[in-house]
Design a protein around this motif. Structure first.
Motif, PDB file in Angstrom:
ATOM      1  N   THR A  96       0.816  -1.222   0.000  1.00  0.00           N
ATOM      2  CA  THR A  96       0.000   0.000   0.000  1.00  0.00           C
ATOM      3  C   THR A  96       0.847   1.268   0.000  1.00  0.00           C
ATOM      4  OG1 THR A  96      -0.108  -0.269   2.398  1.00  0.00           O
ATOM      5  CG2 THR A  96      -2.014  -0.993   1.133  1.00  0.00           C
ATOM      6  N   PRO A 111       0.338   3.316   6.101  1.00  0.00           N
ATOM      7  CA  PRO A 111      -1.023   3.282   5.519  1.00  0.00           C
ATOM      8  C   PRO A 111      -2.094   3.533   6.578  1.00  0.00           C
ATOM      9  CG  PRO A 111      -0.189   1.053   5.776  1.00  0.00           C
ATOM     10  CD  PRO A 111       0.940   1.958   6.183  1.00  0.00           C
ATOM     11  N   THR A 163      -5.080   4.102  -0.966  1.00  0.00           N
ATOM     12  CA  THR A 163      -4.560   2.969  -0.188  1.00  0.00           C
ATOM     13  C   THR A 163      -5.448   1.744  -0.370  1.00  0.00           C
ATOM     14  OG1 THR A 163      -3.705   4.517   1.459  1.00  0.00           O
ATOM     15  CG2 THR A 163      -3.876   2.227   2.129  1.00  0.00           C
TER      16      THR A 163
END
Length: 813
Positions: free
Chosen positions: A141, A159, A364
């Motif tokens: 991510t 993230p 994300t």
């Protein structure tokens, strides 16, 4: 050395470049948080190092020294104390709204006590940090970069599933800029994010209704004002926060009376409890805060409890007002939403930041979904190969038996069953248990499940609305799990100025009911004197008294009175007694400005609701009667009431609001009497020079003047302490006899007159040898209608004379 190896550069350009590089290094690498995860680099490195160490919430605690060592060795080549200080702050529940680390041991206190050394304390990741920061870090991510020596990689950002920049806030000073973001309530922030996802055009005003304001970990009260809306709209503003005070009756023990006390249960954010108590004790001991008899700290593990015992007759509301006004129990929090966006410092409004976080969160989730889809497709590919093999297992076994090696077997499987290399490898690695009916059915079921996941992930990536629904759902799950009740109470519809005004009015009413006097002494201290003390003080008359008890001015405390002072240079200045009505204080340079105390000749009180004339007499015999209008009453600045030329001075002044007569005294005892009516003495403007009422002889000077009622006794005081009494009926009007009135019995030798007083006054006098006396002239037994003088009473030395005489109104009768 060869000069060809050197290159000439501009010193100015090099300094500019070097300083800019240093500034950007501090801004990006140390002081300012990233807007995406709300973390500074050192905080991010601490969390990531602990994640790598496996210090998850379900694992045992580990020594902080181990964590600090890993952070220093792998990611943060700075001082160990700097890293430990950052770690400690992440643990402290009074510094961080949602602590990202759990701790064992002494991590400091709200009293500003330092934490124990890192070798004694232990830590691990808190649940909210593991879930909110690190759960998705293995799902490709975020991007990773090399550490300082290229031996490790570290995440550029974590993230974050929640906007921790607002939840925990942040503060930092960079080069030429600073950030100070207050913490907020998780539930309110999540609700505002959900509202923004559903309607991106929502106004700042509606957002500020969802987010009531900052929510500090130490609680307290937040005064709701336009500053909160300004902060959320512009990213910059000043908020007023204060502690929580409750009134209680404290039982001090058996046989002792109960006492009223103020109990402080919450202090403003970042205020040290021990430091605040110490500062309050200093203010009480120095007399700047009155009404407090004792202060003690009864705080324990159940919470804060500071007990402030009040004196018997003290006004609790006034004490509370002073605590807010004179201590940090009420303070301003200067907030600025400054954070890094794409490596650049940006001042963010609330909506701008929330939108930015939603963009980051959406990106994300897309990256995470793409990672899950990739893994699903890889698994699906292998399971499809295994499914084909199990359905044709006899042919697969025959091909493998006939092959000389695994490479040949692999190529034959690819050719005969149209498998990929991964599928062929998985078939060759397949254990025999996969041939059972149970395993075959399980493979088929897994393929069905993976197909459903694949379809869902593809739909999620292609349909933004579905992705946003997932985003909202995840936010609401986090809210349900980690939201806590708001600690900071938002107080609305409070006008602090109005509060203070009401309190001052209440205090004023108490003083009026007690017939309190307002006094200014010869040292320029403005004090209050209740009627009982005033009567006792003025019972001592016609005697010498302590120099400290000499008064220059006394008046009744009333509503709507203005207090002014007059200087010998013709200036009028205001004394703001109402805002400090409960405190005794000195008229110092802050109040007087550039006016020297020796210039002040008189103080006057003016009733605002009636017409007042300020009357002044100058040393050249000029007299002015000026209407004290609304502009003068409203003015808080000093202004000139008369322009003086050729070293002239203002000699005396008084306020006229009744139909009285004016009497003027010269140094040789000439008396000029005039009626103060507007027909005889016409009011003039500030710009006029005034009327000449007394023409002086060559060696004669004006010494004093005052108003009086017809029939009153007039007292003339000389420099050497002689006092003459004349009935005012004897004195004729000077507009009929321009030379004035002069009595043979008031002639002086080697002396001159100094002051004129009426029977309605007391007289406080000072000599050049610091002797002081208070006179009630009505009790000196003068024979009526006959001039007389006294010498024996004051009994001055040969070289002693009166230096000051102050007329004081008689408020006892």
């Amino acid at each position: 050395m060869d000069k060809k190896n050197f290159t000439s550069i501009s010193l100015q350009e090099e300094m500019q470049r070097s300083y800019l590089e240093y500034a950007m290094s501090v801004i990006v690498g140390r002081a300012l948080p990233d807007a995406r995860d709300g973390l500074k680099p050192v905080q991010r490195r601490i969390l990531f190092a602990m994640y790598e160490l496996g210090l998850t919430p379900d694992k045992p605690f580990r020594k902080c020294a181990r964590v600090v060592g890993d952070v220093l060795g792998k990611y943060h080549p700075h001082g160990d104390q700097a890293v430990y200080d950052a770690l400690v702050r992440l643990v402290q529940d009074f510094s961080t709204k949602y602590p990202t680390l759990d701790g064992h041991g002494n991590f400091g206190s709200v009293d500003n006590d330092p934490p124990a050394a890192m070798r004694y304390t232990e830590t691990r990741l808190a649940s909210i940090a593991h879930k909110g920061f690190l759960e998705e870090i293995g799902s490709e991510t975020v991007s990773f970069s090399n550490n300082f020596d290229g031996s490790q990689t570290e995440p550029d950002v974590l993230p974050a599933q929640l906007p921790f920049l607002l939840l925990n806030g942040s503060s930092g000073i960079a080069v030429g800029m600073a950030t100070n973001i207050p913490p907020h309530n998780l539930g309110e922030i999540v609700d505002s994010l959900v509202a923004l996802v559903k309607n991106n055009d929502i106004s700042n005003k509606k957002l500020s209704k969802i987010i009531q304001g900052p929510d500090f970990p130490t609680g307290g009260e937040l005064i709701h004002s336009a500053a909160i809306e300004e902060l959320y709209e512009t990213g910059k503003g000043s908020l007023t926060i204060r502690g929580v005070i409750n009134m209680e009756e404290v039982n001090l023990g058996k046989g002792k009376h109960k006492k009223n006390a103020l109990i402080i249960t919450e202090l403003p954010y970042q205020i040290s409890k021990a430091g605040w108590i110490e500062k309050l004790a200093e203010l009480v001991n120095s007399g700047k805060i009155h009404g407090i008899s004792d202060i003690r700290d009864e705080s324990d593990r159940d919470g804060m409890r500071i007990v402030i015992e009040l004196k018997k007759d003290s006004n609790s509301e006034l004490v509370i007002s002073n605590l807010y006004k004179k201590t940090t129990l009420q303070t301003n929090f200067g907030a600025i939403f400054l954070a890094l966006i794409k490596g650049k410092p940006v001042q963010l409004s609330l909506k701008k930041y929330l939108n930015f976080f939603l963009e980051f969160r959406e990106e994300t989730i897309r990256k995470r979904t793409f990672y899950f889809l990739k893994n699903t497709l890889e698994k699906l590919e292998i399971l499809e190969g295994l499914s084909k093999a199990t359905k044709n297992i006899k042919k697969v076994v025959a091909i493998i038996e006939e092959s000389e090696n695994s490479v040949e077997a692999k190529s034959k499987l690819i050719k005969n069953f149209f498998l990929s290399e991964k599928q062929a490898s998985s078939v060759l690695d397949m254990p025999l248990r996969k041939l059972t009916n149970l395993e075959k059915n399980q493979i088929d079921n897994e393929i069905i499940n993976l197909e459903e996941k694949k379809s869902y992930f593809q739909k999620l990536l292609n349909e933004r609305e579905l992705l946003l629904e997932l985003l909202i759902e995840e936010l609401l799950i986090l809210k349900k799990k980690y939201n806590v009740k708001r600690k900071t109470k938002v107080i609305k519809n409070i006008n602090q100025n109005k509060e203070l005004e009401n309190l001052n009015n209440q205090i004023l009413e108490e003083f009026i009911n007690k017939k309190t006097k307002l006094c200014i002494d010869n040292r320029l201290y403005l004090k209050k004197m209740i009627l009982g003390n005033y009567k006792k003080s003025f019972e001592v008359v016609n005697k010498f008294i302590d120099n400290k008890n000499i008064q220059k001015f006394i008046c009744n405390i009333e509503k709507n009175i203005k207090l002014i002072g007059i200087t010998n240079t013709g200036k009028v200045f205001n004394i703001d007694w109402e805002s400090n009505v409960n405190n005794d204080y000195k008229l110092d340079n802050k109040i007087l400005g550039n006016i020297h105390p020796s210039e002040i000749i008189n103080f006057h009180s003016i009733k605002k609701e009636i017409k007042n004339y300020l009357c002044i007499l100058n040393s050249d015999g000029r007299f002015k009667k000026v209407l004290f209008d609304e502009d003068m009453i409203k003015s808080n600045r000093s202004f000139t009431i008369t322009k003086l030329k050729n070293n002239l001075k203002t000699i005396d002044s008084f306020i006229s609001n009744k139909n009285k007569d004016l009497i003027i005294l010269t140094s040789i005892g000439r008396i000029f009497r005039f009626n103060l009516s507007n027909k005889i003495l016409t009011p003039t403007s500030k710009q006029s020079q005034g009327l000449i009422l007394a023409k002086l002889l060559p060696s004669e000077t004006i010494v004093s003047c005052c108003p009086f009622d017809n029939g009153e006794n007039i007292f003339l005081i000389s420099r050497q302490g002689k006092i003459f009494c004349i009935n005012s009926n004897e004195i004729y009007y000077s507009n009929e006899y321009s030379l004035g009135y002069l009595n043979e019995k008031t002639q002086l030798k080697n002396d001159c007159f100094f002051k004129i007083v009426t029977s309605n006054h007391y007289l406080d006098i000072e000599t050049n040898k610091n002797k002081s006396a208070r006179l009630d002239l009505n009790k000196l037994n003068f024979k009526p209608n006959k001039s007389k003088f006294l010498i024996d009473f004051l009994n001055l030395d040969k070289d002693e004379y009166l230096e000051n005489c102050f007329r004081l109104e008689n408020f006892i009768d």
